[in-house]
Design an enzyme around this catalytic site. Structure first.
Site, PDB file in Angstrom:
ATOM      1  CB  SER A 131      -0.876  -0.021   1.261  1.00  0.00           C
ATOM      2  OG  SER A 131      -1.990   0.816   1.138  1.00  0.00           O
ATOM      3  CD  GLN A 184      -2.236   6.966  -2.929  1.00  0.00           C
ATOM      4  OE1 GLN A 184      -1.562   7.637  -2.143  1.00  0.00           O
ATOM      5  NE2 GLN A 184      -3.170   6.106  -2.521  1.00  0.00           N
ATOM      6  CE1 TYR A 236      -4.174  14.045   2.960  1.00  0.00           C
ATOM      7  CE2 TYR A 236      -4.369  11.720   2.371  1.00  0.00           C
ATOM      8  CZ  TYR A 236      -3.866  12.714   3.204  1.00  0.00           C
ATOM      9  OH  TYR A 236      -3.085  12.393   4.285  1.00  0.00           O
ATOM     10  NE  ARG A 280      -5.788   3.133  -0.649  1.00  0.00           N
ATOM     11  CZ  ARG A 280      -4.853   2.755   0.236  1.00  0.00           C
ATOM     12  NH1 ARG A 280      -4.270   3.650   1.023  1.00  0.00           N
ATOM     13  NH2 ARG A 280      -4.489   1.497   0.326  1.00  0.00           N
TER      14      ARG A 280
END
Length: 357
Positions: free
Chosen positions: A22, A99, A181, A229
């Protein structure tokens, strides 16, 4: 064969097992640049046998960083250092993923071990942005409410970051729409109080994430996977819900997303989250079942048999490890032995490979 060690193909990429590292912020960059820490940290997980390694939240603009110490991918100069990492990961059998992120109103904070407070402009901080001028906590400055033109610039920032990610050798992109976020801030009604085409209804609140997905997918090669995600629930009354996550997952699937990485929370500080082993797996299972899209499960997955059960029962298609990977970079190698699967160890480590008597 343990299901945890069966391959998974997403578009033109085949993962050798179902164990994914992750994204984990290391707060160890300067001006967004990688250094030896990132190479060793990420490289050890490739040596340890993980199938896919996702770089930490990597900001698409300088203002999109959580802290001044975050990685970035907003300029050409960032590419060589990232390429050094992706070359190493691939050389040791892992798929390299990144990411892409914008921290929104949670940007311009100091790193956790530096106190985690808002960084003032006098010390190198910057004005944060959000869908609405609503601070994350009451004692923080209100973020700047994005104009329509500024929203379009952020979409363009994601497009440029996608191009740079390809140049840097990444094979998977994950868009960060979780943990409070910017993209999550837009789709959650707790942080989005807009009255224009980006606020109000479900369709309006998810618009930015869908537009970012569309430009990313258009820029990203057809044969390479795209992951998103999400925080599948805000764990707060009046917030984002699992049912909306299913609805969103269907829209993302239609736009070429290949897997939904199901996390939760992060958008409000007072959420009551029932943390425990595998506490978020239920959301990966629900999204997979109701949206008919592959999912990833994350959150206090700490042992081999737990991970195997998640995959074997069909609750998710991959498991994502974070803190357990920090404790044990070689978790996949150790899990294989525990589950009775013979996997290759790096030849440099072969003499330490355990043998069944």
């Amino acid at each position: 064969m343990a299901q945890l060690f069966t391959p998974l193909t997403l578009r033109g990429i085949t993962l050798k097992n179902r164990i994914v590292i992750s994204p984990m912020c290391q707060y160890s960059a300067e001006d967004g640049f990688t250094n030896d820490w990132h190479l060793v940290h990420l490289g050890s997980r490739a040596v340890g046998g993980a199938a896919l390694i996702l770089l930490e939240a990597t900001a698409v603009s300088a203002e999109g960083r959580i802290t001044p110490d975050d990685l970035g991918i907003w300029k050409d100069e960032h590419v060589p250092g990232l390429r050094r990492i992706t070359d190493f990961l691939k050389a040791h059998g892992a798929v390299a993923g990144i990411q892409l992120a914008h921290a929104g109103r949670k940007a311009s904070h100091s790193s956790p071990w530096k106190g985690g407070a808002v960084v003032p402009a006098s010390e190198g901080g910057w004005t944060t942005v959000s869908p609405s001028a609503v601070p994350f906590t009451e004692n923080e400055p209100a973020p700047h409410e994005l104009t329509l033109a500024e929203i379009q610039q952020i979409i363009e920032d994601f497009r440029v970051a996608t191009r740079l990610s390809l140049e840097a050798g990444f094979q998977v992109i994950e868009l960060h729409g979780a943990h409070g976020y910017l993209l999550h801030e837009f789709f959650s009604p707790l942080s989005n109080r807009r009255t224009d085409q980006y606020g109000g209804s479900f369709e309006n609140r998810v618009r930015l994430l869908l537009e970012v997905t569309e430009v990313t997918r258009a820029e990203w090669p057809t044969e390479l996977p795209l992951i998103v995600r999400i925080s599948a629930t805000d764990w707060t009354e009046g917030g984002w819900t699992p049912a909306e996550s299913v609805q969103l997952a269907k829209l993302l699937k239609d736009r070429g997303v290949d897997l939904i990485d199901c996390s939760t929370g992060g958008n409000v500080p007072a959420a009551q989250i029932p943390v425990g082993p595998g506490y978020q797996v239920q959301f990966a299972e629900q999204v997979k079942r109701e949206a008919s899209i592959p999912t990833g499960a994350v959150g206090l997955i700490t042992d081999a048999r737990q991970a195997e059960d998640i995959i074997a029962s069909g609750q998710a298609d991959v498991v994502l490890l974070a803190r357990e990977s920090l404790r044990d970079p070689y978790f996949p190698l150790h899990a294989a032995f525990e589950l009775g699967v013979d996997v290759a160890w790096p030849p440099q480590y072969e003499r330490a490979k355990p043998r069944r008597r």
